[in-house]
Design a protein around this motif. Structure first.
Motif, PDB file in Angstrom:
ATOM      1  N   GLY A  27      80.642  30.919 -98.987  1.00 34.93           N
ATOM      2  CA  GLY A  27      81.315  29.633 -98.912  1.00 34.93           C
ATOM      3  C   GLY A  27      82.213  29.523 -97.687  1.00 34.93           C
ATOM      4  N   MET A  28      82.769  30.632 -97.253  1.00 38.28           N
ATOM      5  CA  MET A  28      83.663  30.631 -96.089  1.00 38.28           C
ATOM      6  C   MET A  28      82.920  30.555 -94.762  1.00 38.28           C
ATOM      7  N   VAL A  29      81.842  31.350 -94.605  1.00 32.72           N
ATOM      8  CA  VAL A  29      81.188  31.444 -93.293  1.00 32.72           C
ATOM      9  C   VAL A  29      79.714  31.040 -93.308  1.00 32.72           C
ATOM     10  N   GLY A  30      79.154  30.779 -94.487  1.00 30.82           N
ATOM     11  CA  GLY A  30      77.798  30.261 -94.557  1.00 30.82           C
ATOM     12  C   GLY A  30      76.693  31.284 -94.647  1.00 30.82           C
ATOM     13  N   PHE A  31      77.007  32.579 -94.616  1.00 26.92           N
ATOM     14  CA  PHE A  31      75.964  33.604 -94.684  1.00 26.92           C
ATOM     15  C   PHE A  31      76.550  34.863 -95.305  1.00 26.92           C
ATOM     16  N   ALA A  32      75.774  35.914 -95.303  1.00 25.15           N
ATOM     17  CA  ALA A  32      76.166  37.263 -95.763  1.00 25.15           C
ATOM     18  C   ALA A  32      75.986  37.486 -97.253  1.00 25.15           C
ATOM     19  N   MET A  33      75.570  36.479 -98.014  1.00 25.35           N
ATOM     20  CA  MET A  33      75.346  36.721 -99.440  1.00 25.35           C
ATOM     21  C   MET A  33      74.272  37.780 -99.676  1.00 25.35           C
ATOM     22  N   PRO A  34      73.091  37.696 -99.044  1.00 20.59           N
ATOM     23  CA  PRO A  34      72.101  38.751 -99.273  1.00 20.59           C
ATOM     24  C   PRO A  34      72.613  40.140 -98.877  1.00 20.59           C
ATOM     25  N   MET A  35      73.350  40.202 -97.763  1.00 20.69           N
ATOM     26  CA  MET A  35      73.886  41.483 -97.310  1.00 20.69           C
ATOM     27  C   MET A  35      74.807  42.093 -98.357  1.00 20.69           C
ATOM     28  N   ALA A 165      75.997  31.596 -80.382  1.00 22.72           N
ATOM     29  CA  ALA A 165      75.827  31.555 -78.929  1.00 22.72           C
ATOM     30  C   ALA A 165      75.657  30.124 -78.425  1.00 22.72           C
ATOM     31  N   LEU A 166      75.094  29.256 -79.258  1.00 24.44           N
ATOM     32  CA  LEU A 166      74.932  27.854 -78.884  1.00 24.44           C
ATOM     33  C   LEU A 166      76.231  27.067 -79.019  1.00 24.44           C
ATOM     34  N   GLY A 167      77.270  27.686 -79.619  1.00 23.28           N
ATOM     35  CA  GLY A 167      78.538  27.000 -79.816  1.00 23.28           C
ATOM     36  C   GLY A 167      78.446  25.886 -80.835  1.00 23.28           C
ATOM     37  N   THR A 168      77.666  26.090 -81.875  1.00 23.50           N
ATOM     38  CA  THR A 168      77.433  25.057 -82.885  1.00 23.50           C
ATOM     39  C   THR A 168      78.717  24.748 -83.655  1.00 23.50           C
ATOM     40  N   PRO A 169      79.091  23.463 -83.806  1.00 21.84           N
ATOM     41  CA  PRO A 169      80.284  23.103 -84.579  1.00 21.84           C
ATOM     42  C   PRO A 169      80.214  23.605 -86.018  1.00 21.84           C
ATOM     43  N   LYS A 170      81.379  23.815 -86.617  1.00 23.95           N
ATOM     44  CA  LYS A 170      81.472  24.440 -87.936  1.00 23.95           C
ATOM     45  C   LYS A 170      80.607  23.753 -88.987  1.00 23.95           C
ATOM     46  N   ALA A 171      80.782  22.456 -89.165  1.00 21.55           N
ATOM     47  CA  ALA A 171      80.059  21.737 -90.217  1.00 21.55           C
ATOM     48  C   ALA A 171      78.556  21.793 -89.992  1.00 21.55           C
ATOM     49  N   GLU A 172      78.143  21.618 -88.734  1.00 18.07           N
ATOM     50  CA  GLU A 172      76.712  21.644 -88.426  1.00 18.07           C
ATOM     51  C   GLU A 172      76.138  23.039 -88.616  1.00 18.07           C
ATOM     52  N   GLY A 220      85.047  29.780-101.891  1.00 21.30           N
ATOM     53  CA  GLY A 220      84.865  29.950-100.460  1.00 21.30           C
ATOM     54  C   GLY A 220      84.884  28.637 -99.699  1.00 21.30           C
ATOM     55  N   TYR A 221      84.297  27.594-100.268  1.00 23.49           N
ATOM     56  CA  TYR A 221      84.329  26.267 -99.640  1.00 23.49           C
ATOM     57  C   TYR A 221      85.759  25.756 -99.494  1.00 23.49           C
ATOM     58  N   ARG A 222      86.554  25.965-100.531  1.00 28.10           N
ATOM     59  CA  ARG A 222      87.948  25.502-100.471  1.00 28.10           C
ATOM     60  C   ARG A 222      88.692  26.201 -99.325  1.00 28.10           C
ATOM     61  N   LEU A 223      88.398  27.486 -99.134  1.00 23.36           N
ATOM     62  CA  LEU A 223      89.050  28.234 -98.055  1.00 23.36           C
ATOM     63  C   LEU A 223      88.530  27.785 -96.693  1.00 23.36           C
ATOM     64  N   GLN A 224      87.221  27.573 -96.595  1.00 21.10           N
ATOM     65  CA  GLN A 224      86.631  27.181 -95.317  1.00 21.10           C
ATOM     66  C   GLN A 224      87.117  25.810 -94.855  1.00 21.10           C
ATOM     67  N   ASP A 225      87.331  24.896 -95.792  1.00 21.50           N
ATOM     68  CA  ASP A 225      87.798  23.554 -95.438  1.00 21.50           C
ATOM     69  C   ASP A 225      89.209  23.571 -94.841  1.00 21.50           C
ATOM     70  N   ARG A 226      89.927  24.659 -95.050  1.00 21.07           N
ATOM     71  CA  ARG A 226      91.313  24.749 -94.569  1.00 21.07           C
ATOM     72  C   ARG A 226      91.429  25.363 -93.167  1.00 21.07           C
ATOM     73  N   ASP A 228      90.237  25.920 -88.980  1.00 29.56           N
ATOM     74  CA  ASP A 228      89.688  25.147 -87.875  1.00 29.56           C
ATOM     75  C   ASP A 228      88.489  25.866 -87.258  1.00 29.56           C
ATOM     76  N   GLN A 229      87.928  25.264 -86.198  1.00 36.09           N
ATOM     77  CA  GLN A 229      86.720  25.804 -85.570  1.00 36.09           C
ATOM     78  C   GLN A 229      86.952  27.214 -85.025  1.00 36.09           C
ATOM     79  N   ALA A 230      88.097  27.445 -84.378  1.00 32.85           N
ATOM     80  CA  ALA A 230      88.370  28.761 -83.796  1.00 32.85           C
ATOM     81  C   ALA A 230      88.468  29.834 -84.874  1.00 32.85           C
ATOM     82  N   ALA A 231      89.166  29.525 -85.958  1.00 31.29           N
ATOM     83  CA  ALA A 231      89.292  30.489 -87.053  1.00 31.29           C
ATOM     84  C   ALA A 231      87.943  30.724 -87.728  1.00 31.29           C
ATOM     85  N   PHE A 232      87.158  29.660 -87.852  1.00 30.23           N
ATOM     86  CA  PHE A 232      85.824  29.788 -88.436  1.00 30.23           C
ATOM     87  C   PHE A 232      84.958  30.719 -87.593  1.00 30.23           C
TER      88      PHE A 232
END
Length: 254
Positions: A27-35, A165-172, A220-226, A228-232
């Motif tokens: 929920g915080m970073v969008g990946f790593a669940m399988p890991m 590497a593409l600098g994709t914005p957080k939400a996208e 995790g979503y609640r934490l991620q919404d708080r 910014d892009q740099a912290a994400f």
């Protein structure tokens, strides 16, 4: 109860805890669940059962993540990365048939080492960026991700490297990861229907982990919404570093 026929109540409780933690991180970073699931569950369950256990939690959480911004946005992401999806799915199906035949240790180590270097380099303030999407790099990452996913159930790190590497914005980035991983989750289940990993008992166990994973992801979503892009970005790179180190550990130690 079918789930208790393949593991003890104590192991089930521990598995639920691992699924909850995996959901929070996803929920915080969008990946790593399988890991997290394959590492955590694999520490007290067989590799085959750990791989089966991650299937339904990853599928349902990826569905939520991919559609969080609505079907139209999800379809746009699907169209943008259709080449990645096709190549990754082909490699995932092919490599899944090698489970139990081909030792995955070398592949895990070879993929994990560059991830560690990339994450450390980025965290030290030395950005590796792509000005625009490259077909060759996209195909290379799809081959890595699909091959790794079929062998181990973990296909996220190469995707994250490419999007970062593409600098994709957080939400996208969250949405794109959700869409890509959702289709990868479906392909993973389909690929292993003939490998012996998917059985009624193992799928009952996997289904039992879904509520815990969803609850963790909500936190995790609640934490991620708080943040910014740099912290994400820093959080994503930190998890990517751990993912790379974990792949090396699994490759070396088995």
């Amino acid at each position: 109860m079918l789930t208790f026929s393949i593991l003890t109540p104590e192991n089930l409780a521990l598995a639920l805890l691992v699924a909850s933690l995996a959901g929070v991180v996803k929920g915080m970073v969008g990946f790593a669940m399988p890991m997290i699931l394959i590492s955590g569950l694999g520490s007290f369950l067989s590799p085959e059962l750990a791989l089966a256990g991650l299937m339904l939690p990853t599928l349902t959480t990826n569905l939520w993540q991919g559609l969080r911004d609505g079907p139209r946005a999800a379809m746009a992401s699907l169209g943008r990365f259709r080449l990645f999806l096709v190549v990754g799915a082909v490699c995932l199906f092919a490599s899944a048939q090698l489970v139990g035949i081909l030792p995955a240790g070398v592949l895990l180590t070879v993929i994990g080492a560059p991830l560690v270097v990339f994450a450390i380099w980025q965290l030290l303030g030395q950005p590796v960026t792509l000005r625009e999407a490259s077909r060759r790099i996209e195909v290379a990452m799809a081959v890595l991700g699909g091959s790794l996913g079929g062998l181990s159930g973990v296909w996220g790190p190469p995707v994250v490297v490419y999007l970062t590497a593409l600098g994709t914005p957080k939400a996208e980035q969250m949405r794109i990861q959700g869409v890509l991983y959702l289709l990868g989750s479906i392909a993973l289940v389909a690929a292993h229907t003939g490998s012996g990993v998917v059985t009624p008992a193992s799928m009952a166990f996997s289904a039992a982990l879904v509520p815990a994973a969803l609850a963790g992801m909500w936190i995790g979503y609640r934490l991620q919404d708080r943040i910014d892009q740099a912290a994400f970005r820093r959080a994503t790179l930190a998890v990517l570093l751990l993912a790379g180190l974990n792949l090396i550990r699994r490759g070396v130690m088995g």
